[in-house]
Write a protein that holds these residues in place. Structure first.
Motif: not given
Length: 130
Positions: A74-77, A58-63, A103-108
């Motif tokens: 937003s998200r609620d993990n 949730g630290g980075s968003t794009d629109y 699914h491979r998004g962690s860190g990207q």
């Protein structure tokens, strides 16, 4: 593996809706918090387009420019759920809205391209009347 989008419906111009996308199934039960998530939409007769995306924590968003300042992702993990708050809706926001998971998004960073997303929900219809 399932992404269930909900919250769509008819609304008048200027109104608000909040879409939800709940992830379930073996793939997401322990890995949702590692997924980048995106919202896309497809209006009648048009190609599907990017709306918003959020990274795994949730630290980075794009629109998309067309929704910037009106929509919030937003998200609620803890609930394996991503949201799209849509305010000041316009008739041109009418579309089927899809959530998708990278699914491979962690860190990207969250990507805009559909190519990055490997799981898709079934879509929820949003209809904005003038």
């Amino acid at each position: 593996v399932q992404l269930q989008a909900s919250g769509g419906g008819p609304v008048q111009a200027g109104g608000s809706l909040r879409l939800s996308c709940a992830a379930s199934g073996r793939t997401f039960s322990s890995t949702f918090s590692n997924c980048n998530m995106g919202w896309f939409r497809q209006a009648p007769g048009k190609v599907r387009e990017f709306v918003a995306a959020i990274n795994w924590n949730g630290g980075s968003t794009d629109y998309a420019d067309s929704v910037k300042g009106r929509f919030t992702i937003s998200r609620d993990n803890t609930r394996n759920t991503v949201y799209l708050q849509m305010n000041s809706l316009k008739p041109e926001d009418t579309a089927v809205y899809y959530c998708a998971a990278d699914h491979r998004g962690s860190g990207q960073p969250p990507y805009r391209g559909e190519w990055a997303y490997d799981y898709w929900g079934q879509g929820t219809q949003v209809t904005v009347s003038s």
